[in-house]
Design an enzyme around this catalytic site. Structure first.
Site, mmCIF file in Angstrom:
data_model
loop_
_atom_site.group_PDB
_atom_site.id
_atom_site.type_symbol
_atom_site.label_atom_id
_atom_site.label_comp_id
_atom_site.label_asym_id
_atom_site.label_seq_id
_atom_site.Cartn_x
_atom_site.Cartn_y
_atom_site.Cartn_z
ATOM 1 N N GLU A 140 -6.958 4.619 7.846
ATOM 2 C CA GLU A 140 -7.031 6.116 7.435
ATOM 3 C C GLU A 140 -8.077 6.578 6.715
ATOM 4 O OE1 GLU A 140 -3.070 5.662 5.415
ATOM 5 O OE2 GLU A 140 -2.157 4.917 7.347
ATOM 6 N N HIS B 242 -9.396 0.923 4.655
ATOM 7 C CA HIS B 242 -8.291 1.231 5.486
ATOM 8 C C HIS B 242 -8.540 2.187 6.739
ATOM 9 C CE1 HIS B 242 -4.111 2.669 6.307
ATOM 10 N NE2 HIS B 242 -3.880 1.322 5.929
ATOM 11 N N GLY C 75 2.482 2.502 10.806
ATOM 12 C CA GLY C 75 3.417 3.783 10.783
ATOM 13 C C GLY C 75 4.229 4.089 12.026
ATOM 14 N N SER D 145 3.448 -1.776 10.227
ATOM 15 C CA SER D 145 4.896 -1.908 10.756
ATOM 16 C C SER D 145 5.540 -3.215 10.529
ATOM 17 C CB SER D 145 5.358 -1.332 12.178
ATOM 18 O OG SER D 145 4.924 -0.133 12.647
ATOM 19 N N LYS E 236 0.244 4.236 -0.308
ATOM 20 C CA LYS E 236 -0.551 5.321 0.037
ATOM 21 C C LYS E 236 -0.129 6.331 -0.722
ATOM 22 C CE LYS E 236 -0.479 3.163 4.764
ATOM 23 N NZ LYS E 236 -0.208 3.193 6.145
ATOM 24 N N ASN F 91 0.916 -1.103 -0.063
ATOM 25 C CA ASN F 91 0.089 -0.087 0.118
ATOM 26 C C ASN F 91 0.901 1.288 -0.241
ATOM 27 O OD1 ASN F 91 -1.648 1.920 0.472
ATOM 28 N ND2 ASN F 91 -2.606 1.314 2.734
ATOM 29 N N GLU G 20 -5.319 -4.960 10.650
ATOM 30 C CA GLU G 20 -4.073 -3.782 10.993
ATOM 31 C C GLU G 20 -4.524 -2.984 12.209
ATOM 32 O OE1 GLU G 20 -2.214 -2.549 7.078
ATOM 33 O OE2 GLU G 20 -4.000 -1.264 7.249
#
Ligand code: 13P
Length: 258
Positions: A104, A102, A180, A220, A12, A10, A174
């Site tokens: 985000e 996701h 991150g 991560s 992003k 991904n 996730e």
């Protein structure tokens, strides 16, 4: 039959066109190193065609075997939705996958389980394989609510799907606190939630179908922690953010899943 491992990058909102081309070529040239593991690249929507060209995609198939995916899409087929991308547009460019829900998207763009559910249905109807993401925040984990949160997300995101549709999807666990942050879930923490997700899928479809669905871990993942995750029985691959931007790291993770 054993589930084929799947490692997706991904990207992003990163890279530019030249770097997208470069990274794609580097991954495609070395795909043999990750033999037996399915690789998927998910560039920003604007670079999907660039990556498709770099993969020499024709009719959705690349000679390298690397697959292509979107990072998000709208649930409607077309119309007055300024700034959005329709499912068929990704299909048109040779995508087989699309990441949906996701964290985000959920936290920064207000996507609810109902929205993720509508998108999941639209992706399946268009012939795309949705990678449906779920995961708890740190506060939810520390409050002992991980199982409840993940259960609600899985049931809500997959509501109304037939067993045949559930068999086609990929789920990504996730944990938000691991994305991150460099803080990876321990293999045991991840395995526990993956097993929970598989049991939820068994309830929604059947144990047989649940046994076929691939569940990726994301948050991560790096070449040096991937092997410990890969040996867990219910971890069938990885959804990789930061480390997918370097061919060496991305392939290193894929190798750990061989
Ligand atoms: P990182 O690998 O950068 O933690 O991101 C994970 C992720 O969000 C993949 O979708």
């Amino acid at each position: 039959m054993a589930r084929k491992k799947i490692v997706a990058g991904n990207w992003k909102m990163n890279l530019d066109r030249a770097k997208a081309r470069e990274l794609t070529a580097a991954v495609a040239a070395r795909v043999g190193e990750a033999g037996g593991v399915e690789l998927v690249l998910c560039p920003p929507a604007l670079y999907v065609e660039t990556v498709a060209t770099a993969l020499h995609l024709a009719g959705g198939k690349s000679p390298s075997g690397v697959a292509l995916g979107g990072q998000n899409m709208h649930d409607k087929a077309s119309g007055a939705f300024t700034g959005e991308v329709a499912p068929a547009m990704f299909v048109d460019l040779g995508c087989q996958y699309v990441i949906l829900g996701h964290s985000e998207r959920r936290t920064l763009f207000g996507e609810t389980d109902a929205i993720v559910n509508a998108k999941t249905k639209a992706a399946l109807a268009a012939g795309l394989t949705p990678i449906v993401c779920v995961g708890e925040t740190l506060e939810e984990r520390e409050g002992g609510r991980t199982d409840a949160v993940v259960t609600t997300q899985v049931r809500g995101s997959l509501a109304g799907l037939s067993a045949a549709d559930i068999e086609k999807i990929v789920v990504a666990y996730e944990p938000v606190w691991a994305i991150g942050t460099g803080k990876v879930a321990t293999p045991l923490q991840a395995q526990e939630v993956h097993a929970l997700i598989r049991s939820l899928l068994a309830g929604l479809a059947s144990p047989e179908v649940a046994g076929k669905v691939r569940i990726q871990y994301g948050g991560s993942v790096k070449p040096d922690n991937a092997a410990d995750l890969a040996c867990q029985p219910d971890i069938d691959g990885a959804l990789v953010g930061g480390a997918s931007l370097k061919a060496d790291d991305f392939l290193g993770i894929a190798k750990a899943f061989q």
